[in-house]
Design an enzyme around this catalytic site. Structure first.
Site, short mmCIF file in Angstrom:
data_model
loop_
_atom_site.label_atom_id
_atom_site.label_comp_id
_atom_site.label_asym_id
_atom_site.label_seq_id
_atom_site.Cartn_x
_atom_site.Cartn_y
_atom_site.Cartn_z
N GLU A 1 33.51 40.93 88.91
CA GLU A 1 34.65 41.40 88.10
C GLU A 1 35.88 40.56 88.35
O GLU A 1 36.20 40.20 89.48
CB GLU A 1 34.96 42.87 88.41
CG GLU A 1 36.18 43.38 87.64
CD GLU A 1 36.44 44.88 87.78
OE1 GLU A 1 35.47 45.64 87.90
OE2 GLU A 1 37.62 45.27 87.76
N THR B 1 32.07 58.60 81.81
CA THR B 1 32.86 59.79 81.46
C THR B 1 32.21 60.60 80.32
O THR B 1 32.16 61.82 80.39
CB THR B 1 34.30 59.37 81.08
OG1 THR B 1 34.86 58.67 82.21
CG2 THR B 1 35.17 60.57 80.76
N SER C 1 34.22 54.76 77.81
CA SER C 1 33.98 56.08 77.23
C SER C 1 35.04 56.48 76.21
O SER C 1 34.73 57.09 75.20
CB SER C 1 33.88 57.15 78.33
OG SER C 1 32.63 57.05 78.99
N SER D 1 27.11 54.45 91.26
CA SER D 1 28.33 54.02 91.94
C SER D 1 28.18 54.35 93.43
O SER D 1 27.26 55.05 93.83
CB SER D 1 29.54 54.77 91.37
OG SER D 1 29.39 56.16 91.64
N ASN E 1 29.44 49.99 79.89
CA ASN E 1 29.29 51.06 80.88
C ASN E 1 29.79 52.39 80.33
O ASN E 1 30.88 52.46 79.77
CB ASN E 1 30.11 50.74 82.13
CG ASN E 1 29.52 49.60 82.94
OD1 ASN E 1 28.58 48.95 82.51
ND2 ASN E 1 30.08 49.37 84.11
N ASP F 1 32.20 43.93 93.28
CA ASP F 1 33.55 44.05 92.72
C ASP F 1 34.58 43.57 93.74
O ASP F 1 35.03 44.33 94.59
CB ASP F 1 33.82 45.50 92.30
CG ASP F 1 35.24 45.69 91.76
OD1 ASP F 1 36.00 44.71 91.73
OD2 ASP F 1 35.57 46.83 91.38
N HIS G 1 33.78 47.71 81.04
CA HIS G 1 33.86 48.95 81.84
C HIS G 1 34.85 49.90 81.19
O HIS G 1 35.64 49.51 80.34
CB HIS G 1 34.36 48.61 83.25
CG HIS G 1 33.32 48.02 84.13
ND1 HIS G 1 32.91 48.61 85.29
CD2 HIS G 1 32.59 46.88 84.01
CE1 HIS G 1 31.98 47.84 85.86
NE2 HIS G 1 31.78 46.79 85.10
N GLY G 2 34.82 51.15 81.64
CA GLY G 2 35.81 52.11 81.16
C GLY G 2 35.74 52.29 79.66
O GLY G 2 36.76 52.39 78.98
N ASP H 1 26.92 50.02 90.65
CA ASP H 1 28.18 49.93 89.92
C ASP H 1 29.33 49.83 90.93
O ASP H 1 29.42 50.66 91.84
CB ASP H 1 28.31 51.20 89.06
CG ASP H 1 29.45 51.13 88.06
OD1 ASP H 1 29.83 50.02 87.67
OD2 ASP H 1 29.92 52.21 87.64
ZN LIG Z 1 33.68 50.23 86.08
#
Ligand SMILES: [Zn+2]
Length: 284
Positions: A134, A233, A211, A50, A230, A104, A208-209, A82
């Site tokens: 995105e 976390t 976890s 990132s 992805n 993004d 994404h997100g 990312d």
């Molecule tokens: Zn993301």
């Protein structure tokens, strides 16, 4: 082997119906853990940085660490930016040796997102760098990017079709109910929306997100066309959790290696679990 592009990994995943894990790499131990897990699972893997990771470790360090990991590996490894929200940052990453970038522009008006994504593609495609875009807003916090959960907007399927048609982008991150960071409560994914998008958009889709998403929901999302998942976390939790455990157990320990080595090992284990769940074991 040299770094490969994300596009080629996702095309194969799409043909065979699995997803490739994209794991956030913030330091040397995590880079090594991702590479070791991929090697043990004989799986392709994406290491992603990132903007926060780049400002923490330095662009050249990140690029070189991942390049060395790939060179030593017998499985394909890609290096991906990312959430690049800044065109100049995207250019710097490509120049540094990234084989894939996410641009993004999800916070921009649609036409502006399309215009900048096309600019990114114009400089990436001729040199074989793949581009993820995105649409929609994924809730939670990813480094500096914060979206209030209540304001999180799901991806509109028709808009996704239009966006992909206009840009010709390689892969698309969609918002279907996941959130970055730690969840409050269990996320409910909008599978009907995912199916609709998949029917209208003929490129690999990215989650994404992920976890906090239960395994069963991840499996279903992969069945419905998610090809890149992805994970950040879960890595933080495993790595820092083990560090914390060791430091509490041995408060007098001052050798960082004695703390970081078990943390790296715990990270290998969590990544192996994810790779198996995504179905990419043995595909390297
Ligand atoms: Zn993301």
């Amino acid at each position: 082997m040299p770094l490969v592009s994300v596009h080629e990994l996702l095309l194969k995943a799409d043909q065979k119906g699995y997803a490739v894990g994209a794991f956030n790499a913030n330091n040397m131990e995590i880079v090594q853990a991702i590479a070791e897990a991929a090697e043990l699972e004989k799986s392709p893997v994406i290491m992603q940085a990132s903007q926060g990771a780049i400002s923490y470790a330095g662009l050249e360090y990140i690029t070189q660490m991942v390049t060395i990991a790939a060179r030593q590996a017998s499985v394909p490894i890609a290096l991906h930016l990312d959430h690049g929200t800044d065109f100049d940052q995207v250019v710097r990453c490509i120049r540094s040796g990234f084989t894939s970038v996410m641009y993004d522009g999800s916070k921009l008006p649609l036409e502006e997102n399309i215009a900048v994504t096309k600019q990114v593609l114009a400089i990436s495609r001729p040199i074989g760098v793949s581009v993820e875009a995105e649409l929609g807003k994924i809730g939670g916090t990813e480094d500096n990017v914060h979206v209030d959960e209540r304001e999180a907007l799901f991806t509109d399927p028709e808009e996704a079709r239009y966006f992909v048609e206009q840009t010709g982008v390689d892969s698309l991150a969609i918002a279907i109910g996941t959130a970055h960071g730690r969840y409050q409560g269990e996320p409910k994914l909008d599978f009907a929306r995912l199916e609709k998008i998949r029917n209208l958009v003929n490129i690999p889709l990215v989650l994404h997100g992920s976890s906090g998403v239960p395994d069963e929901a991840k499996r279903r999302a992969i069945q419905l066309g998610i090809r890149k998942v992805n994970i950040d976390t879960n890595i933080r939790e495993a790595f820092v959790g083990e560090m914390r455990r060791i430091m509490e157990e041995k408060p007098d320990e001052i050798d960082p290696r004695k703390i970081l080595k078990p943390a790296r090992q715990a990270t290998v284990e969590i990544i192996r679990k994810k790779i198996r769940l995504f179905g990419s074991s043995g595909q390297g």
